[in-house]
Design an enzyme around this catalytic site. Sequence first.
Site, mmCIF file in Angstrom:
data_model
loop_
_atom_site.group_PDB
_atom_site.id
_atom_site.type_symbol
_atom_site.label_atom_id
_atom_site.label_comp_id
_atom_site.label_asym_id
_atom_site.label_seq_id
_atom_site.Cartn_x
_atom_site.Cartn_y
_atom_site.Cartn_z
ATOM 1 N N GLY A 29 -36.803 2.596 -9.700
ATOM 2 C CA GLY A 29 -37.715 3.142 -8.872
ATOM 3 C C GLY A 29 -39.273 2.622 -9.210
ATOM 4 O O GLY A 29 -39.403 1.962 -9.795
ATOM 5 N N VAL A 31 -42.951 4.157 -11.096
ATOM 6 C CA VAL A 31 -43.627 5.296 -11.729
ATOM 7 C C VAL A 31 -44.981 5.056 -11.354
ATOM 8 O O VAL A 31 -45.813 4.079 -11.373
ATOM 9 C CB VAL A 31 -43.642 5.047 -13.102
ATOM 10 C CG1 VAL A 31 -44.091 6.033 -13.974
ATOM 11 C CG2 VAL A 31 -42.076 5.083 -13.615
ATOM 12 N N LYS A 46 -42.258 9.603 -11.352
ATOM 13 C CA LYS A 46 -41.147 8.477 -11.122
ATOM 14 C C LYS A 46 -40.379 8.875 -9.770
ATOM 15 O O LYS A 46 -39.814 10.060 -9.759
ATOM 16 C CB LYS A 46 -40.197 8.378 -12.100
ATOM 17 C CG LYS A 46 -39.329 7.393 -12.074
ATOM 18 C CD LYS A 46 -38.589 7.031 -13.213
ATOM 19 C CE LYS A 46 -37.453 5.745 -13.249
ATOM 20 N NZ LYS A 46 -36.995 5.306 -14.454
ATOM 21 N N ASP A 139 -28.763 4.156 -22.191
ATOM 22 C CA ASP A 139 -29.609 2.922 -21.705
ATOM 23 C C ASP A 139 -30.776 2.985 -22.781
ATOM 24 O O ASP A 139 -32.055 2.817 -22.558
ATOM 25 C CB ASP A 139 -30.266 3.246 -20.122
ATOM 26 C CG ASP A 139 -30.844 1.899 -19.760
ATOM 27 O OD1 ASP A 139 -30.354 0.951 -20.214
ATOM 28 O OD2 ASP A 139 -31.489 1.943 -18.990
#
Length: 390
Positions: A29, A31, A46, A139
């Site tokens: 996405g 931010v 976000k 992640d």
Amino acid sequence: MDNAAPTFAPGSEFAGYRIESVAGRGGMGIVYRATQLALGRPVALKLLTAQLAADDGFRERFRREWETAAAIDHPNVIPLYEAGEHDGTLFIAMRFVDGVDLAYMSADGPMAAPRAVRLVAQIAAALDAAHARGLVHRDVKPANVLVGEGDHAYLSDFGLSREASQTRLTRTGLFVGSTDYAAPEQVRGEATDARTDIYALGCVLFQLLTGSVPFARSGDMAKMYAHITEPPPLVSDTRPELPEFDAIVERAMAKDPDDRHQSAGELAREAMAAISPSSDAHRIPTPSPAPAAPVGWDTAPVGLAALTPPSAATPSGSVSGWAAGPADTANSAAVAAAPAGLGGPAGGSSPLANIPGSRAAVPVPSALASSDPATPADAAPGRAAKSDRS
């Protein structure tokens, strides 16, 4: 359907926030730097892509996991203020950190070992806090670590996290994570746990010390294959003065999760032991000798600007959404004391395992009983303030 996250011009309002500027973009996405209107508080807002919002499985996982992530109150975890949905768009509001991400910092090349270890120790403390609540980040990478004033590190983007006890909600065959830091079991689509994050943290430590990811390959498939089949690279191949880190990285990146450190704090303690006064790891990397320049040539170092102190605004209350975060305590502009998790987290510290086929030649010293990895003594100043990335 347009799969991109919605875009807004400065001054626009979204879910009780006023958009100020774009702070970063990424695969999940966009931010924005924004202001929470009810409190006048600066935030990082976000907005996730429409593709993710349209995935019912992802929406359910997003809701459940951010409710858990919001409860993590730790000085090295970005505080979550709110997560929810507005006009069909999933969004997350969190503290805005004035600084740079670790990927930006590591692009300058190898880092002095003490500074690299202090940063990794803070990430480890954040991971131990998440793991204690049953969350696996999945992640961990330099781009998801924001570094503010005084080298204070914050782990961000728990958007891919998963409660270890839950059934996986990702679609079959969908790879979740970043290929440069993905553990073998993650690449194969198998069950993940805290040790998956430890593998990624070992990759991050290697990158900070050497200036390169462990398996630099031209494509994602080649990288994933290397994570599954090739032995971890040696730090000393690039930094001959740092053989103490060979065994540490090799253990963290072991193919079998049982052969890895069993907590992030255990990895951090071994790394702290490697930079003890008896070790050579405190030395700054020595560049290869360059040919002598003609008489009369001069060079000068390039100066680096100091970081702007992060906001210390005190949050309270929340607007509508799925999850509201804990009160934001006073550690915004100050470096925290020794990160929680280095004094004896679950898993404990133990002598370095003898991994079959190990190429590391030097044993790691005994783990330090105590340390202060968060103190940024002798740390080089960071680059100019830059917003966090997606």
